[in-house]
Design a protein around this motif. Structure first.
Motif, mmCIF file in Angstrom:
data_model
loop_
_atom_site.group_PDB
_atom_site.id
_atom_site.type_symbol
_atom_site.label_atom_id
_atom_site.label_comp_id
_atom_site.label_asym_id
_atom_site.label_seq_id
_atom_site.Cartn_x
_atom_site.Cartn_y
_atom_site.Cartn_z
ATOM 1 N N SER A 155 -3.349 3.308 2.975
ATOM 2 C CA SER A 155 -4.048 3.493 1.697
ATOM 3 C C SER A 155 -4.854 4.788 1.677
ATOM 4 O O SER A 155 -5.002 5.424 0.627
ATOM 5 C CB SER A 155 -4.985 2.311 1.439
ATOM 6 O OG SER A 155 -4.277 1.099 1.340
ATOM 7 N N VAL A 173 -3.268 8.653 0.693
ATOM 8 C CA VAL A 173 -3.123 9.184 -0.671
ATOM 9 C C VAL A 173 -4.343 8.730 -1.475
ATOM 10 O O VAL A 173 -4.277 7.738 -2.221
ATOM 11 C CB VAL A 173 -1.814 8.709 -1.328
ATOM 12 C CG1 VAL A 173 -1.633 9.356 -2.702
ATOM 13 C CG2 VAL A 173 -0.614 9.015 -0.448
ATOM 14 N N LEU A 223 -6.454 3.104 -3.918
ATOM 15 C CA LEU A 223 -6.437 1.808 -3.245
ATOM 16 C C LEU A 223 -7.721 1.522 -2.475
ATOM 17 O O LEU A 223 -8.057 0.358 -2.232
ATOM 18 C CB LEU A 223 -5.234 1.725 -2.298
ATOM 19 C CG LEU A 223 -3.886 1.528 -2.989
ATOM 20 C CD1 LEU A 223 -2.751 1.660 -1.976
ATOM 21 C CD2 LEU A 223 -3.817 0.176 -3.681
ATOM 22 N N ALA A 240 0.830 -1.203 0.000
ATOM 23 C CA ALA A 240 0.000 0.000 0.000
ATOM 24 C C ALA A 240 0.862 1.249 0.000
ATOM 25 O O ALA A 240 0.578 2.234 -0.697
ATOM 26 C CB ALA A 240 -0.927 0.000 1.213
ATOM 27 N N ALA A 257 -4.336 7.559 -5.210
ATOM 28 C CA ALA A 257 -3.767 6.262 -5.593
ATOM 29 C C ALA A 257 -4.864 5.241 -5.860
ATOM 30 O O ALA A 257 -4.625 4.216 -6.511
ATOM 31 C CB ALA A 257 -2.822 5.761 -4.509
ATOM 32 N N SER A 298 1.232 3.992 -3.147
ATOM 33 C CA SER A 298 0.880 5.368 -2.799
ATOM 34 C C SER A 298 2.071 6.312 -2.842
ATOM 35 O O SER A 298 1.919 7.519 -2.593
ATOM 36 C CB SER A 298 0.262 5.395 -1.391
ATOM 37 O OG SER A 298 -0.906 4.612 -1.342
#
Length: 222
Positions: free
Chosen positions: A74, A77, A82, A23, A80, A27
């Motif tokens: 996660s 960011v 996630l 993660a 990203a 990120s």
């Protein structure tokens, strides 16, 4: 970029469950891995209930448990992706995170502990059959879902935390109840997903060799 915090964890555990570091990598974040001696470091006063991994950020904020920490990392960011891009995607990601952990990783890990590492000395054939059936049922459900996904991923067209955590669970399944026949046949979409996730250049180095078995583990007659 300076590290966002530090992570205490037993190296074998971090190899089994590399989702915190994955993660962070996706990120674009860094986390310091601190020296750790199992049975010593995690018994010091700063470790609640001796849990590892334990994360501490630069302001002293602490978290225990791997999945919780991976979700926190996660969330730092959002772009990203996630944790998805809307509340429905986030809910589905959480669904698959819990499914992968409780319905695949835990029963497969019990077989591994009972038959490979021998950490469960009273482990029986009946227990192995129970846990194997539980994993197989879950993998079939998962394989049907992934067969319908053109991206080959669980929720959307990009890697999410659910994909990463599922890959760690499937790796343990491939070390216990899924031999080559099962990986190429009944659960081919599940293991295609595993290959897709673990070959992502951003996190490939964190998973290492899968160490899959040729045939499902079984008790051998003495």
């Amino acid at each position: 970029m300076a590290p966002i915090g530090k992570l205490y964890g037993h190296p074998p555990s971090l190899r089994r469950k590399p989702y915190i570091l994955s993660a962070a990598a996706i990120s674009g974040l860094e986390i310091d891995l601190l020296p750790f001696e199992f049975g010593v470091t995690n018994k010091s006063p700063e470790f609640p209930l001796a849990y590892i991994p334990t994360f501490e950020d630069n302001e002293g904020f602490r978290l225990i448990k791997g999945t919780t920490t991976a979700r926190y990392v996660s969330a730092l960011v959002p772009k990203a992706g996630l944790l998805g891009h809307d509340v429905k995607e986030t809910a589905r990601i959480d669904q698959w995170v819990h499914f992968a952990g409780s319905e695949i990783f835990v029963p497969a890990a019990n077989i591994y502990a009972g038959m490979v590492t021998k950490d469960l000395p009273t482990f029986t054939e009946e227990q192995r059959k129970y846990y194997q059936e539980r994993v197989e049922r879950s993998l079939k459900f998962l394989d049907d879902h992934l067969a319908s996904r053109s991206s080959g991923l669980l929720v959307n067209d990009s890697l999410t935390l659910a994909d990463i955590i599922l890959a760690t669970a499937v790796q343990r399944a491939g070390q216990t109840v899924c031999g080559a026949k099962e990986r190429e046949g009944a659960y081919r979409y599940v293991f295609a997903h595993f290959e897709k996730v673990t070959n992502d250049e951003r996190i490939k180095h964190l998973f290492g060799e899968p160490e899959f078995v040729d045939e499902a583990l079984s008790f051998k007659a003495e």
